[in-house]
Design an enzyme around this catalytic site. Sequence first.
Site, short mmCIF file in Angstrom:
data_model
loop_
_atom_site.label_atom_id
_atom_site.label_comp_id
_atom_site.label_asym_id
_atom_site.label_seq_id
_atom_site.Cartn_x
_atom_site.Cartn_y
_atom_site.Cartn_z
N GLY A 103 19.47 98.93 60.31
CA GLY A 103 18.36 99.81 59.95
C GLY A 103 17.09 99.05 59.68
N LYS A 120 26.16 92.67 54.12
CA LYS A 120 24.87 93.37 54.18
C LYS A 120 23.75 92.37 53.97
CE LYS A 120 22.25 97.15 52.05
NZ LYS A 120 22.29 98.26 51.07
N LYS A 186 34.46 96.90 52.96
CA LYS A 186 34.03 97.72 54.08
C LYS A 186 34.29 99.19 53.77
CE LYS A 186 35.03 98.45 58.99
NZ LYS A 186 35.94 98.05 60.09
N GLY A 189 35.29 106.14 56.15
CA GLY A 189 34.86 107.52 56.11
C GLY A 189 33.67 107.79 57.01
N ASP A 225 17.80 106.56 44.64
CA ASP A 225 17.51 106.75 46.06
C ASP A 225 18.61 107.58 46.71
OD1 ASP A 225 16.00 106.46 48.41
OD2 ASP A 225 17.15 104.71 49.05
#
Length: 301
Positions: A103, A120, A186, A189, A225
Amino acid sequence: MVENVAPLMAELEPEDFYLLSGLEQGMRFSRWVARGKIAEFSRLDGEEMDYRLDRCERRGLIERKTIQYTGFRLTFEGYDALALRTFSERETIEGVGAPLGVGKESDVYEVRSYKPLALKFHREGYTNFREVQKEREYTADRDHISWFYTARKAAEREHEALRAVYPEVSVPRPLDHNRHGIVMEKLEGVELSKAELDPAQAVGVLDLILDEVATAYEQGYVHADMSEYNVFVDSDGVTVFDWPQAVPVDHENAAEFLERDCENVVGYFRRKYPGQTPDVSAERLAETLRDGEFESVRALA
């Protein structure tokens, strides 16, 4: 990004990392590090420094600028290499696999370890530095801010919040942190925004999410957020992720952020499942969550 750096790791030598670390230190003081200063930070000089500069530039780990002076700086690939080396030295990860999500503000990759994990890397500030500098309060007290400082602080904030709320709150278990990277469990879903829930189950899932928000508040944090893009849904329940903007409950804007989180989540369910989701006041819902009295949104309708 990481998929370009991982194959290079085996061919990089200790002196290459001396150079990368030296540039990292120099970029604390200026966006570009003058060639004459690199020796001071990297402990490399003469032909050795020129050789390492050329090696790392060819591999896309650093970039050069020649205007008033010749300067160098890390690319995000160079910063990735430093973090990957640290994770490898700590034996946190053994290798990097496929991307799980890429992203604007972060990249997430599957990594190999004792079991599949997620790595990440925060990217805040690299492509839209001025906007992030305005919006992220962890950059507000700095006169000179580099993009890697912004990314590192975002990772620090997220790691700190995850450690504070796990395991009471259903979040990815944090395992390690270095620079702009976090190694965590990890996620399994489907992202809530992509999930097609049985309408009869919608309020039950909403209640599960709000339960997690309430528990996070009990543990001392507001996510700040919350949205349908920061929740995973599976057969075992929900998982809330992406915590770099989280604030402690004693933050001056914590009440405002909590109310906004409530409005965002309930608003999503109201739009997607209008016949099932009751119309509730975000202010009243936030107050109920803060007081530890939340049971269901239906009780507030």
